[in-house]
Design a protein around this motif. Structure first.
Motif, PDB file in Angstrom:
ATOM      1  N   SER A  99       0.827  -1.208   0.000  1.00  0.00           N
ATOM      2  CA  SER A  99       0.000   0.000   0.000  1.00  0.00           C
ATOM      3  C   SER A  99       0.862   1.260   0.000  1.00  0.00           C
ATOM      4  CB  SER A  99      -0.933   0.015   1.219  1.00  0.00           C
ATOM      5  OG  SER A  99      -0.192   0.031   2.437  1.00  0.00           O
ATOM      6  N   LYS A 100       2.141   1.086   0.345  1.00  0.00           N
ATOM      7  CA  LYS A 100       3.146   2.136   0.227  1.00  0.00           C
ATOM      8  C   LYS A 100       4.445   1.488  -0.253  1.00  0.00           C
ATOM      9  CE  LYS A 100       1.620   5.288   3.914  1.00  0.00           C
ATOM     10  NZ  LYS A 100       2.034   5.918   5.198  1.00  0.00           N
ATOM     11  N   PRO A 101       5.339   2.241  -0.866  1.00  0.00           N
ATOM     12  CA  PRO A 101       6.623   1.679  -1.278  1.00  0.00           C
ATOM     13  C   PRO A 101       7.426   1.204  -0.070  1.00  0.00           C
ATOM     14  CG  PRO A 101       6.227   3.768  -2.372  1.00  0.00           C
ATOM     15  CD  PRO A 101       5.177   3.644  -1.313  1.00  0.00           C
ATOM     16  N   VAL A 102       8.163   0.128  -0.260  1.00  0.00           N
ATOM     17  CA  VAL A 102       9.067  -0.380   0.779  1.00  0.00           C
ATOM     18  C   VAL A 102      10.444   0.206   0.499  1.00  0.00           C
ATOM     19  CG1 VAL A 102      10.076  -2.423   1.847  1.00  0.00           C
ATOM     20  CG2 VAL A 102       7.723  -2.499   1.003  1.00  0.00           C
ATOM     21  N   ASP A 103      10.862   1.147   1.344  1.00  0.00           N
ATOM     22  CA  ASP A 103      12.084   1.896   1.075  1.00  0.00           C
ATOM     23  C   ASP A 103      13.356   1.139   1.425  1.00  0.00           C
ATOM     24  OD1 ASP A 103      10.600   4.089   0.175  1.00  0.00           O
ATOM     25  OD2 ASP A 103      10.341   4.840   2.236  1.00  0.00           O
ATOM     26  N   ASP A 104      13.310   0.330   2.468  1.00  0.00           N
ATOM     27  CA  ASP A 104      14.515  -0.382   2.910  1.00  0.00           C
ATOM     28  C   ASP A 104      14.878  -1.463   1.896  1.00  0.00           C
ATOM     29  OD1 ASP A 104      15.619  -2.951   4.525  1.00  0.00           O
ATOM     30  OD2 ASP A 104      16.323  -1.096   5.457  1.00  0.00           O
ATOM     31  N   PRO A 105      16.095  -1.411   1.305  1.00  0.00           N
ATOM     32  CA  PRO A 105      16.481  -2.377   0.254  1.00  0.00           C
ATOM     33  C   PRO A 105      16.422  -3.835   0.715  1.00  0.00           C
ATOM     34  CG  PRO A 105      17.993  -0.524   0.294  1.00  0.00           C
ATOM     35  CD  PRO A 105      17.140  -0.387   1.521  1.00  0.00           C
ATOM     36  N   ALA A 106      16.925  -4.097   1.929  1.00  0.00           N
ATOM     37  CA  ALA A 106      16.940  -5.484   2.413  1.00  0.00           C
ATOM     38  C   ALA A 106      15.518  -5.996   2.624  1.00  0.00           C
ATOM     39  CB  ALA A 106      17.736  -5.577   3.714  1.00  0.00           C
ATOM     40  N   LEU A 107      14.675  -5.143   3.166  1.00  0.00           N
ATOM     41  CA  LEU A 107      13.298  -5.536   3.394  1.00  0.00           C
ATOM     42  C   LEU A 107      12.557  -5.705   2.067  1.00  0.00           C
ATOM     43  CD1 LEU A 107      11.368  -6.167   5.678  1.00  0.00           C
ATOM     44  CD2 LEU A 107      10.759  -3.741   5.783  1.00  0.00           C
ATOM     45  N   ASN A 108      12.838  -4.825   1.141  1.00  0.00           N
ATOM     46  CA  ASN A 108      12.198  -4.916  -0.176  1.00  0.00           C
ATOM     47  C   ASN A 108      12.606  -6.209  -0.888  1.00  0.00           C
ATOM     48  OD1 ASN A 108      10.482  -3.681  -2.217  1.00  0.00           O
ATOM     49  ND2 ASN A 108      12.356  -3.488  -3.430  1.00  0.00           N
ATOM     50  N   LYS A 109      13.848  -6.613  -0.669  1.00  0.00           N
ATOM     51  CA  LYS A 109      14.304  -7.873  -1.271  1.00  0.00           C
ATOM     52  C   LYS A 109      13.495  -9.052  -0.733  1.00  0.00           C
ATOM     53  CE  LYS A 109      18.325 -10.915  -1.755  1.00  0.00           C
ATOM     54  NZ  LYS A 109      19.759 -11.148  -1.399  1.00  0.00           N
ATOM     55  N   ALA A 110      13.238  -9.057   0.571  1.00  0.00           N
ATOM     56  CA  ALA A 110      12.453 -10.132   1.167  1.00  0.00           C
ATOM     57  C   ALA A 110      11.044 -10.141   0.588  1.00  0.00           C
ATOM     58  CB  ALA A 110      12.415  -9.980   2.684  1.00  0.00           C
ATOM     59  N   VAL A 111      10.464  -8.955   0.424  1.00  0.00           N
ATOM     60  CA  VAL A 111       9.128  -8.865  -0.159  1.00  0.00           C
ATOM     61  C   VAL A 111       9.137  -9.381  -1.592  1.00  0.00           C
ATOM     62  CG1 VAL A 111       7.284  -7.288  -0.842  1.00  0.00           C
ATOM     63  CG2 VAL A 111       8.457  -6.958   1.337  1.00  0.00           C
ATOM     64  N   GLN A 112      10.164  -9.029  -2.360  1.00  0.00           N
ATOM     65  CA  GLN A 112      10.257  -9.490  -3.752  1.00  0.00           C
ATOM     66  C   GLN A 112      10.408 -11.004  -3.819  1.00  0.00           C
ATOM     67  OE1 GLN A 112      13.583  -7.087  -5.074  1.00  0.00           O
ATOM     68  NE2 GLN A 112      12.237  -5.545  -5.991  1.00  0.00           N
ATOM     69  N   GLN A 113      11.159 -11.580  -2.876  1.00  0.00           N
ATOM     70  CA  GLN A 113      11.303 -13.047  -2.852  1.00  0.00           C
ATOM     71  C   GLN A 113       9.949 -13.711  -2.591  1.00  0.00           C
ATOM     72  OE1 GLN A 113      14.352 -13.117   0.204  1.00  0.00           O
ATOM     73  NE2 GLN A 113      15.919 -13.769  -1.262  1.00  0.00           N
ATOM     74  N   LEU A 114       9.164 -13.145  -1.694  1.00  0.00           N
ATOM     75  CA  LEU A 114       7.839 -13.688  -1.410  1.00  0.00           C
ATOM     76  C   LEU A 114       6.920 -13.526  -2.612  1.00  0.00           C
ATOM     77  CD1 LEU A 114       7.469 -12.332   2.228  1.00  0.00           C
ATOM     78  CD2 LEU A 114       7.562 -14.748   1.596  1.00  0.00           C
ATOM     79  N   GLU A 115       7.018 -12.404  -3.298  1.00  0.00           N
ATOM     80  CA  GLU A 115       6.198 -12.177  -4.485  1.00  0.00           C
ATOM     81  C   GLU A 115       6.538 -13.165  -5.599  1.00  0.00           C
ATOM     82  OE1 GLU A 115       5.220  -7.379  -4.260  1.00  0.00           O
ATOM     83  OE2 GLU A 115       7.170  -8.051  -5.015  1.00  0.00           O
ATOM     84  N   ALA A 116       7.826 -13.425  -5.775  1.00  0.00           N
ATOM     85  CA  ALA A 116       8.246 -14.373  -6.814  1.00  0.00           C
ATOM     86  C   ALA A 116       7.764 -15.780  -6.492  1.00  0.00           C
ATOM     87  CB  ALA A 116       9.767 -14.337  -6.952  1.00  0.00           C
ATOM     88  N   TRP A 117       7.841 -16.122  -5.218  1.00  0.00           N
ATOM     89  CA  TRP A 117       7.361 -17.443  -4.782  1.00  0.00           C
ATOM     90  C   TRP A 117       5.858 -17.574  -5.025  1.00  0.00           C
ATOM     91  CZ3 TRP A 117       5.355 -18.591   0.615  1.00  0.00           C
ATOM     92  CH2 TRP A 117       5.154 -19.962   0.816  1.00  0.00           C
ATOM     93  N   ARG A 118       5.119 -16.539  -4.645  1.00  0.00           N
ATOM     94  CA  ARG A 118       3.666 -16.568  -4.865  1.00  0.00           C
ATOM     95  C   ARG A 118       3.346 -16.663  -6.348  1.00  0.00           C
ATOM     96  NH1 ARG A 118      -0.337 -17.611  -6.146  1.00  0.00           N
ATOM     97  NH2 ARG A 118      -2.421 -16.775  -5.738  1.00  0.00           N
ATOM     98  N   LYS A 119       4.040 -15.903  -7.173  1.00  0.00           N
ATOM     99  CA  LYS A 119       3.797 -15.942  -8.613  1.00  0.00           C
ATOM    100  C   LYS A 119       4.116 -17.309  -9.184  1.00  0.00           C
ATOM    101  CE  LYS A 119       4.928 -13.493 -12.913  1.00  0.00           C
ATOM    102  NZ  LYS A 119       5.729 -12.403 -13.522  1.00  0.00           N
ATOM    103  N   GLY A 120       5.092 -17.991  -8.605  1.00  0.00           N
ATOM    104  CA  GLY A 120       5.484 -19.314  -9.068  1.00  0.00           C
ATOM    105  C   GLY A 120       4.604 -20.433  -8.551  1.00  0.00           C
ATOM    106  N   GLY A 121       3.582 -20.090  -7.767  1.00  0.00           N
ATOM    107  CA  GLY A 121       2.649 -21.102  -7.278  1.00  0.00           C
ATOM    108  C   GLY A 121       2.729 -21.391  -5.796  1.00  0.00           C
TER     109      GLY A 121
END
Length: 951
Positions: free
Chosen positions: A752-774
């Motif tokens: 709902s807002k941008p995730v500014d912290d790079p390390a935290l954003n990386k974790a979010v991106q990993q979860l998003e990729a996992w969700r997209k992959g099933g």
């Protein structure tokens, strides 16, 4: 015996020891154990009519052979060898996890066995004739017994004989569990003590009680009841015939030597004869594990009182009911055509409730007079007993118990795990129904279920039965139909508050052992079980003993004591199937009878005779059908089954008679049932609209959603095949429920807002990729032992418990949060050893707070929610504050190393993610098996499509 290369100096030393000292003492004496028994030259009998035409398949890991001689156990422990057919179904079962994406109907037999009737020419492995009127033919590939009898008695005798061949030790083990005598039989390990203490109080029968149940079936269930008990006696006769022959021929299971029952050198000792009453005791364990439902009303009362203490009576009740979710409108249901089956709903004006006074509830003591190794560890442990050198490889094999401590942690309504997927012929490629279904009974070595085919007068079926009660196929297929079940868990167990009294009129206390029954001060019946044990070759636990004690009333077994309105009471547990552990035998007899089950309607009539709480599914060439079985008691008007009720005639089950524990039961039409819905799915989920849940788990998100969405898409596309339906099942079996069903809402809040912290954003991106992959927990390739998205899986496993606690505890408060998590665990991931089913159990995501989190986050996001929780909890209902909660806990989770998330155990090194998830068959004897890829699927599974039906 094949020898594998040993890898350690210890193994080489043990091998030399064995060769020096055991060659004459063990192998010479047991050389005959490995030879075929009772072989005959009889020709393979002609198979019964089979209308499946090669389109029926099944599988049951690890293998059909669940028996091993002492020599075979020693060979396995030293060299890693396996007895024939002990693990030959493990590989195909495991391989489906990697092979399902390219599955076709033609390649199904790479992962399942052909379950056609009979044994094809050239595939006969052995033929045994224990009597002139029965033949047991085993196939070469899997060693499954195909029992063909020319008489009814001979058929059942053969079934018992085959059960002895494949499961003698297991059957003996479980009759002692059912009788509360496991430690005196198999050793005093703490896990064995725990099992006695878990099961015996649920069904603390005397021998007279067991005999009475046999007589009840024989005399009150008509001709079928008499036939059932005759069949049971024939089965026991066959089991005893094998017991005697194996003892005299020295090819009995080696566990009898290891537990001190028989001397390996002199053959002195005995395997106690089996009785029909043993089957009743064994049935009480099976039924209690998989076919019960309800109970726990005292705990629910305490959690309600906690909510009322925080919010006040009216508001607290509203909040509690929102978490209880008795009829959640968002819950996935097996019957989804809108049909309602009201049962177990909350009454408008509850009557007779017996909620305890604050702080007065005490659990009823069970164990007394501990001696020796039964005392607490610091006080009672003695030096371990050393085994003779020739048996040193087995020293301490059972020190942790014949069964690990968490073996049956899925009991007390934490059971089930089976699933079913059925599609009507209107939506299949062939025009005939397709079904993929089976029970999840856990993973054991040997398996609790036993494969067999039974053909004889009035019996024609193939499938599985629980070892020791296998007179009939319990789940499998007939000539032109197949059936299976999932645990239903509806409320067939109630808690009564019996008012305590003293016979002399003195003031009673909570410890009083007399109670008011219909106005008369009546003594409780005290039942006791004394167990004592000595060290054995495989269990070095020092000698010990203890006594178990329960009190029985007309309203069931005493479980707690408290005061209600200042008066002392005992809370009792009354199950409708108590004293009726084997009544369901009539329904199974009907399911095996081709002259009875001819279509969906007669299938439902057969299932109506099964008194345990199960969901039954049926498929033939024309129809699919569903029926929910169970002795559903008709409660008095106004009684709320979720809470304890006063033990007074006005609040008893209708027509209740304590003599045989009988009552009025809901008629078949009031049980959820359906024929030819477009499709059915079941994964221990809610049965139908209005059918009240017996637990807290049937909410907005349930693992059945994983099946429902996939099957719904297949049906919409049309042309469903056996392969495509199996693919849907297996994809769901590898999917993380949290990742597919709840993570999207979590990510919406976070994004709902941008995730500014790079390390935290990386974790979010990993979860998003996992969700997209099933959102799967699948390997990068077969045998890689590495997940495709390991970091995302690790983060989710670490995050979920932190997220739930931070989301709900501040709003609920510590006491209420603790009470509610006591009713429903927050997490059950595959690696969660603390979950209801324990570590390495396969089954996952049956119990958790996924639905609560999903409803709460949708509320915070302003999305539609049916059946809202009592309040918005995440961040007090504010989006930004909720986002802060999620991110703060995500930071903690992402920082947790794999070694902390997966701490390791006896089977896995710390940090080994794949191993932590693996399924491991719990050893019930001397043979163990390798771990396999996690799959959330039935233990025994059928894939069926009948192209034809009897005229």
């Amino acid at each position: 015996m094949r020898r594998r290369t040993t890898r350690t100096t210890q193994h080489r030393s043990l091998r030399r020891t064995l060769q020096r000292t055991a060659a004459t003492a063990v192998f010479v004496l047991t050389a005959g154990l490995l030879s075929p028994v009772g072989e005959a030259s009889a020709a393979e009998p002609a198979p019964a009519p089979d209308y499946c035409a090669g389109r029926c398949a099944d599988i049951l890991p690890p293998g059909a052979n669940g028996s091993a001689t002492l020599a075979e156990i020693l060979g396995h422990r030293l060299f890693g060898t396996q007895p024939a057919h002990a693990d030959d179904q493990l590989g195909p079962y495991d391989a489906l996890a990697a092979g399902y994406p390219s599955l076709t109907d033609d390649t199904l037999t790479q992962f399942f066995n052909d379950s056609s009737f009979g044994v094809p020419d050239g595939q006969v492995g052995s033929v045994t004739r224990p009597r002139d009127d029965v033949t047991i033919t085993r196939d070469k590939k899997n060693g499954v017994p195909h029992v063909k009898g020319s008489t009814r008695y001979g058929t059942e005798f053969g079934a018992g004989y085959a059960a002895g061949q494949d499961r003698l030790w297991l059957i003996d083990l479980f009759r002692h569990i059912g009788r509360g005598e496991l430690t005196s039989f198999a050793g005093g390990a703490l896990a064995n003590q725990g099992l006695e203490q878990e099961f015996w109080p649920q069904a603390p029968y005397t021998e007279q009680d067991l005999e009475k149940q046999v007589e009840y079936i024989r005399t009150t269930q008509g001709a079928r009841g008499k036939q059932a008990m005759d069949d049971a006696q024939a089965y026991i006769d066959g089991l005893n015939a094998y017991r005697e022959k194996s003892k005299n021929g020295r090819y009995f299971p080696g566990e009898y030597v290891l537990t001190g029952k028989i001397d390996a050198i002199t053959n002195v000792g005995e395997i106690q004869p089996f009785k029909v009453t043993d089957m009743i005791a064994l049935a009480s364990v099976v039924g209690g594990l998989f076919g019960g439902g309800g109970g726990g009303e005292v705990g629910q009362a305490l959690s309600l009182l906690s909510a009322q203490q925080k919010y006040g009576v009216e508001r607290g009740t509203e909040v509690w009911e929102s978490f209880r979710g008795r009829d959640d409108p968002e819950a996935v249901t097996t019957i989804h055509d809108g049909t309602s089956f009201p049962y177990g709903a909350k009454p408008e004006n509850p009557r007779g409730e017996a909620l305890p006074d604050k702080g007065t509830v005490e659990s009823e003591p069970l164990v007394y007079d501990r001696e020796g190794s039964a005392k607490p560890a610091e006080a009672g442990r003695k030096a371990p007993v050393k085994a003779p050198a020739k048996l040193k490889p087995l020293q301490g094999m059972y020190d942790k118990g014949v069964l690990p401590a968490d073996t049956f942690r899925n009991s007390d309504s934490k059971k089930g795990m089976s699933n079913a997927l059925l599609v009507s012929g209107k939506h299949t490629a062939s025009g005939h129904p397709v079904a993929v279904f089976g029970p999840q009974t856990g993973y054991f070595a040997p398996q609790l279920l036993m494969m067999q085919e039974l053909q004889g007068p009035g019996i024609s079926a193939r499938g599985v039965s629980f070892a020791g009660v296998g007179m009939y196929i319990q789940l499998g297929r007939g000539q032109d139909y197949a059936w299976s079940a999932t645990s239903a868990g509806q409320d067939i167990t109630d808690t009564y508050a019996v008012e305590l009294c003293e016979p002399d009129g003195a003031t009673p206390t909570r410890q009083s052992t007399n109670y008011l029954y219909r106005g008369a001060c009546t003594p409780m019946e005290k039942l006791e079980k004394k167990n004592a044990w000595k060290p054995t070759l495989a269990d070095s636990t020092a000698a010990g003993s203890y006594r178990m004690q329960v009190f029985r009333t007309k309203y069931g077994i005493v479980t707690h004591r408290a005061t209600v309105g200042g008066k002392p009471v005992a809370y009792t547990s009354l199950r409708s199937t108590y004293r009726h552990e084997a009544d369901s035998i009539i329904g199974f007899q009907m399911l095996n009878d081709p002259s009875y089950v001819k279509d969906a309607a007669t299938f439902e009539k057969a299932a109506q005779h099964i008194s345990y709480a199960f969901n039954w599914f049926y498929a033939d060439s024309r129809d699919i059908a569903y029926y929910n079985s169970g002795a559903n008691p008709v409660r008095a008007a106004g009684v709320d089954a979720s809470f304890p009720v006063k033990a007074e005639k006005a609040y008893e089950w209708r027509d209740f008679d304590p003599t045989d524990n009988t009552a009025a039961y809901a008629p078949p039409s009031q049980h959820p049932n359906s024929v030819d819905q477009d499709y059915y799915v079941s994964w221990n989920n809610k049965q139908a609209k209005g059918f009240g849940a017996a637990n807290f788990s049937l909410g907005a998100v349930h693992r059945a959603d994983l099946l429902d969405g996939r099957v719904k898409r297949l049906v919409a596309e049309g042309g469903v095949t056996r392969a495509s339906l199996t693919q849907g099942m297996e994809e769901a079996a590898l999917t993380d429920l949290r990742g597919e069903q709840v993570l999207p809402e979590i990510l919406k809040v976070i994004r709902s807002k941008p995730v500014d912290d790079p390390a935290l954003n990386k974790a979010v991106q990993q979860l998003e990729a996992w969700r997209k992959g099933g959102a799967q927990r699948n390997q990068t390739s077969a045998g890689s032992h590495t997940y495709a998205h390991p970091d995302a899986v690790r983060i989710m496993d670490a995050w979920w418990p932190l997220l739930v606690k931070a989301e709900f505890e501040p709003g609920l408060g510590g006491d209420l949060y603790g009470a509610l998590t006591g009713e429903l665990t927050i997490d059950e991931s595959p690696s969660a050893g603390h979950g209801p089913t324990g570590a390495h159990a396969g089954s996952a995501f049956q119990y958790g707070w996924w639905g609560y989190v999903d409803k709460d986050l949708r509320t915070v996001l302003g999305q539609p929610v049916k059946g809202r929780l009592g309040a918005a909890y995440c961040g007090g209902g504010k989006l930004d504050a909720c986002r802060d909660v999620l991110l703060a806990t995500l930071v903690q989770a992402a920082a947790k190393p794999a070694a902390e998330v997966y701490p390791g155990d006896d089977a896995c090194k710390a940090g080994d993610q794949w191993c932590s998830d693996t399924i491991i068959h719990r050893a019930l004897g001397g043979i163990t098996h390798r771990g396999i890829q996690w799959q959330n699927r039935p233990t025994y599974q059928q894939v069926v499509e009948f192209p034809a039906h009897r005229p």
